[in-house]
Write an enzyme that holds these catalytic residues in place. Structure first.
Site, PDB file in Angstrom:
ATOM      1  NE  ARG A  58      -1.791  -2.226   2.764  1.00  0.00           N
ATOM      2  CZ  ARG A  58      -1.932  -3.491   2.379  1.00  0.00           C
ATOM      3  NH1 ARG A  58      -2.949  -3.846   1.656  1.00  0.00           N
ATOM      4  NH2 ARG A  58      -1.055  -4.412   2.729  1.00  0.00           N
ATOM      5  CB  THR A  59       3.435   2.548   2.301  1.00  0.00           C
ATOM      6  OG1 THR A  59       2.655   2.147   3.424  1.00  0.00           O
ATOM      7  CG2 THR A  59       4.054   3.902   2.585  1.00  0.00           C
ATOM      8  CE  LYS A  88      27.141  -3.184  -4.668  1.00  0.00           C
ATOM      9  NZ  LYS A  88      27.432  -2.311  -5.812  1.00  0.00           N
ATOM     10  NE  ARG A 109       7.337   0.872   4.872  1.00  0.00           N
ATOM     11  CZ  ARG A 109       6.109   0.359   4.810  1.00  0.00           C
ATOM     12  NH1 ARG A 109       5.934  -0.890   4.448  1.00  0.00           N
ATOM     13  NH2 ARG A 109       5.060   1.089   5.126  1.00  0.00           N
ATOM     14  CG  HIS A 137       3.925   4.131   8.634  1.00  0.00           C
ATOM     15  ND1 HIS A 137       3.986   4.995   7.558  1.00  0.00           N
ATOM     16  CD2 HIS A 137       3.524   2.937   8.134  1.00  0.00           C
ATOM     17  CE1 HIS A 137       3.641   4.341   6.467  1.00  0.00           C
ATOM     18  NE2 HIS A 137       3.361   3.098   6.784  1.00  0.00           N
TER      19      HIS A 137
HETATM   20  C1  NCD Z   1       2.098  -1.000   8.240  1.00  0.00           C
HETATM   21  C2  NCD Z   1       3.608  -0.808   8.353  1.00  0.00           C
HETATM   22  O1  NCD Z   1       4.351  -1.022   7.403  1.00  0.00           O
HETATM   23  O2  NCD Z   1       3.999  -0.396   9.430  1.00  0.00           O
HETATM   24  N1  NCD Z   1       1.652  -1.168   6.945  1.00  0.00           N
HETATM   25  C3  NCD Z   1       1.392  -0.082   6.147  1.00  0.00           C
HETATM   26  O3  NCD Z   1       2.245   0.740   5.906  1.00  0.00           O
HETATM   27  N2  NCD Z   1       0.158   0.075   5.681  1.00  0.00           N
HETATM   28  C4  NCD Z   1       1.584  -2.026   9.174  1.00  0.00           C
HETATM   29  C5  NCD Z   1       2.185  -3.401   9.174  1.00  0.00           C
HETATM   30  O4  NCD Z   1       3.093  -3.723   8.428  1.00  0.00           O
HETATM   31  O5  NCD Z   1       1.676  -4.197   9.977  1.00  0.00           O
END
Ligand code: NCD
Length: 311
Positions: A58-59, A88, A109, A137
């Protein structure tokens, strides 16, 4: 060489948002959601980089769809932990110092709790955290709150149950801090597997006029809850915790569990889910987790426009 940008040019924490800033962002998100026509070319000629060192559906895809819908181009490393120079031994600082020469905005991320702080140390282009370890997040919390407001139209004395992994769930951590911009929030915590909300968040809730109550079963939660924020146990982040299956499944939500709550108790989940929301509940009007995911793209379109100075 140009100087690094100030914190305000980036998004690394939900603490950067106050009620005023939220109102502006949500208004723009709403406008885009109603019709994105007039925004479609605003990022023409811009390049957005997405660096994902942890899995994401999703993100990453909603950020990328957001950038594309605004006319931007993308460069991306989908599995940066394996396919970028991180493997590396390159530091986050060096990765950012390099990628910012190619892109006008970087989205990253990473599994490191301090990843975002490291990333912005030298950043000369706007940076957005798409998740930093268990700590934050922020853009997920923003879309969660947008969805909450969309449903209730107010936040006064909101009753919200945080369920599942409250210890390692970064979406919970960012959301708690963000919601505390509003008064009189009543939190109920129903942790799975003793994965309790860390003390610092409980202290913050109390300091900012909220209430906090921990429960050990669904039955202890009030019938007139506004929201249930369900989460999965973050198995990839556990540090040797041992628990029984029963300790995990006692938090599982299904049609039967939801029969005890009113018709205005909505269920949120950042997704992905494992077994903690049964698909037998998906057709219920109170199941709003896919709507929540859909809002993510519009909210991220608004963020890209704001950070690239187009609004
Ligand atoms: C979450 C995350 O990555 O922290 N997912 C997301 O970004 N929608 C929640 C999860 O991974 O459980």
């Amino acid at each position: 060489m140009k100087k690094p940008l100030p914190l305000s040019a980036h998004i690394i924490s939900s603490e950067q948002y106050d009620a005023k800033k939220l109102k502006r962002l949500f208004l723009l998100t709403k406008r885009i959601k109603e019709s994105d026509k007039k925004y479609r070319q605003l990022l023409k000629g811009k390049i957005v980089a997405t660096l994902f060192f942890e899995p994401s559906t999703r993100t990453r895809l909603s950020f990328e769809a957001a950038a594309l819908r605004l006319g931007a181009n993308l460069i991306s490393t989908e599995n940066a932990a394996a396919n970028s120079s991180g493997i590396k031994g390159e530091t986050i600082e060096d990765t950012i110092a390099t990628v910012q020469n190619y892109a006008d905005l970087i989205i990253m991320r990473h599994s490191d709790d301090e990843a975002a702080e490291k990333a912005i140390r030298l950043a000369r282009v706007p940076f957005i955290s798409a998740g930093s370890g268990k700590k934050e997040h922020p853009t997920q919390a923003l879309l969660d709150l947008f969805t909450i407001l969309d449903k209730k139209e107010h936040l006064d004395k909101l009753k919200i149950a945080l369920v599942g992994d409250l210890k390692y769930g970064r979406t919970i951590h960012s959301l708690v801090k963000l919601i505390l911009n509003f008064k009189g929030i009543n939190f109920y915590a129903f942790p799975a597997c003793k994965l309790n909300l860390p003390k610092e968040y409980i202290t913050e809730i109390k300091k900012r006029g909220g209430t906090y109550q921990e429960v050990t079963s669904w039955k202890e939660l009030p019938r007139n809850l506004d929201f249930i924020y369900q989460t999965r146990v973050q198995k990839e982040r556990l540090c040797g915790e041992i628990f029984t299956q029963e300790e995990e499944t006692k938090c599982y939500l299904n049609k039967k569990v939801m029969a005890q709550f009113g018709q205005d108790t909505f269920v949120l989940h950042p997704l992905p889910r494992n077994g903690e929301i049964s698909s037998d509940f998906d057709q219920d009007k109170r199941a709003i987790y896919f709507e929540q995911a859909a809002n993510g793209m519009y909210l991220r379109m608004a963020l890209l426009l704001q950070l690239l100075g187009k609004i």
